[in-house]
Design an enzyme around this catalytic site. Structure first.
Site, short mmCIF file in Angstrom:
data_model
loop_
_atom_site.label_atom_id
_atom_site.label_comp_id
_atom_site.label_asym_id
_atom_site.label_seq_id
_atom_site.Cartn_x
_atom_site.Cartn_y
_atom_site.Cartn_z
CG MET A 68 -11.20 3.41 2.89
SD MET A 68 -9.58 3.41 3.67
CE MET A 68 -8.54 3.46 2.22
N GLY B 51 -2.31 -3.74 9.37
CA GLY B 51 -1.50 -4.44 10.37
C GLY B 51 -0.91 -5.75 9.90
CB SER C 34 -0.89 0.01 1.25
OG SER C 34 -1.41 1.31 1.44
CG HIS D 277 -4.04 -1.58 -1.26
ND1 HIS D 277 -5.20 -2.29 -1.52
CD2 HIS D 277 -4.34 -0.78 -0.20
CE1 HIS D 277 -6.14 -1.94 -0.67
NE2 HIS D 277 -5.65 -1.02 0.15
CG MET E 164 -8.18 7.32 3.02
SD MET E 164 -7.11 7.40 4.48
CE MET E 164 -6.37 5.77 4.42
CG ASP F 187 -6.12 -2.71 3.66
OD1 ASP F 187 -4.95 -2.47 4.01
OD2 ASP F 187 -6.83 -1.91 3.02
CG MET G 98 -11.42 -2.52 6.13
SD MET G 98 -10.06 -2.25 4.99
CE MET G 98 -8.91 -1.33 6.03
CG HIS H 106 -9.33 0.27 0.27
ND1 HIS H 106 -8.66 0.08 1.46
CD2 HIS H 106 -10.66 0.25 0.60
CE1 HIS H 106 -9.53 -0.04 2.44
NE2 HIS H 106 -10.75 0.07 1.95
CG ASP I 53 -5.11 2.48 1.19
OD1 ASP I 53 -6.07 1.70 1.22
OD2 ASP I 53 -3.94 2.15 1.48
C1 DX5 Z 1 -5.94 1.71 6.00
C2 DX5 Z 1 -5.60 1.35 4.58
C3 DX5 Z 1 -4.51 0.39 4.45
C4 DX5 Z 1 -3.19 0.88 5.01
C5 DX5 Z 1 -2.54 -0.30 5.66
O1 DX5 Z 1 -7.13 2.40 6.04
O2 DX5 Z 1 -6.74 0.81 3.92
O3 DX5 Z 1 -4.35 -0.06 3.11
O4 DX5 Z 1 -2.31 1.40 4.04
O5 DX5 Z 1 -1.41 0.13 6.32
P1 DX5 Z 1 -0.59 -0.82 7.29
O6 DX5 Z 1 -0.15 -2.01 6.47
O7 DX5 Z 1 0.52 0.03 7.74
O8 DX5 Z 1 -1.52 -1.24 8.40
ZN ZN Z 2 -6.43 -0.16 1.92
#
Ligand code: DX5
Ligand code: ZN
Length: 225
Positions: free
Chosen positions: A72, A181, A12, A37, A41, A179, A141, A70, A39
């Site tokens: 959001m 951690g 990501s 990936h 937002m 996705d 998630m 992705h 993200d």
């Molecule tokens: C969080 C994102 C993830 C994020 C994950 O809202 O959707 O894709 O980048 O980041 P890590 O791998 O650091 O948890």
């Molecule tokens: Zn994501």
């Protein structure tokens, strides 16, 4: 139940150096990533802002990796076309993002893009049951969306197992991505529960050696706990 497919690794770029984004994308491609990936937002559906179609469009000619986008954001429908035109190969939208995800997923498919349904930690697996015939992937998630670098929620492992059973019962080829951690320690747990796409921000872009980081995730994934 374990996934039958080899898990894919999707770094990501949320954790990449945004001032050198094209280089950062090339670096994970050279380091063995399977997908990229991205993200998106909106500061409304999640309490953070990240990128829009303009950046994704600018990156598209710089990489051969499938772009796993992705969203959001809410609402999602007014922006599907822009992300499809920007070069998304997959678009995941959240089941929590509005009342008409069924229609939104159809819109994604109509634009020639593979649809995925994303599901937040507080949402039960049954919430996506009625759209499984429309999706190529479920994005589970394993943190609350909005930020990189959060701790993996082990409470989501049972949901991954349930979703794997639900996905297999359709007889369709549905991937399950995880996705949030994801590390060399948590990846095996997710894979053992049925995930076959590992999204990783911090555990790739937060490391000095991206190739070693990706390979550590793969090794863990191939040796489920
Ligand atoms: C969080 C994102 C993830 C994020 C994950 O809202 O959707 O894709 O980048 O980041 P890590 O791998 O650091 O948890
Ligand atoms: Zn994501």
């Amino acid at each position: 139940m374990a996934a039958l497919k080899t898990p894919l690794i999707a770094p990501s770029v949320l954790s990449a150096d945004f001032s050198r984004m094209a280089d950062e994308v090339a670096a994970v491609e050279n380091a063995g990533a399977d997908w990229l990936h991205l993200d998106v937002m909106d500061g409304h559906f999640v309490p953070n802002l990240s990128m829009g179609p303009q950046l994704i469009k600018a990156l598209r000619p710089k990489s051969k990796l499938p772009f796993d986008v992705h969203l959001m954001i809410a609402p999602v429908d007014p922006y599907i076309e822009a992300f499809a035109k920007a070069g998304a190969d997959h678009i995941h939208l959240h089941v929590e993002a509005g009342p008409h995800t069924h229609r939104s997923l159809q819109h994604v498919r109509d634009h020639g893009v593979k649809p995925g349904i994303a599901i937040c930690p507080a949402t039960p697996p049954e919430a996506v049951g009625e759209v499984l015939d429309l999706v190529d992937m479920i994005l589970v998630m394993t943190v609350n969306p909005g930020f990189g670098g959060q701790k993996f929620l082990t409470s989501q492992l049972r949901k991954i197992e349930t979703l794997r059973r639900m996905a297999d019962a359709t007889g369709r080829d549905i991937r399950i991505g995880v996705d949030g951690g994801i590390t060399a320690q948590t990846a095996p747990l997710a894979v053992a529960a049925g995930a076959d796409v590992l999204i990783a921000g911090t555990s790739v872009y937060g490391q000095d050696d991206y190739a070693a980081a990706i390979s550590n995730l793969r090794i863990g994934a191939h040796n489920p706990a």
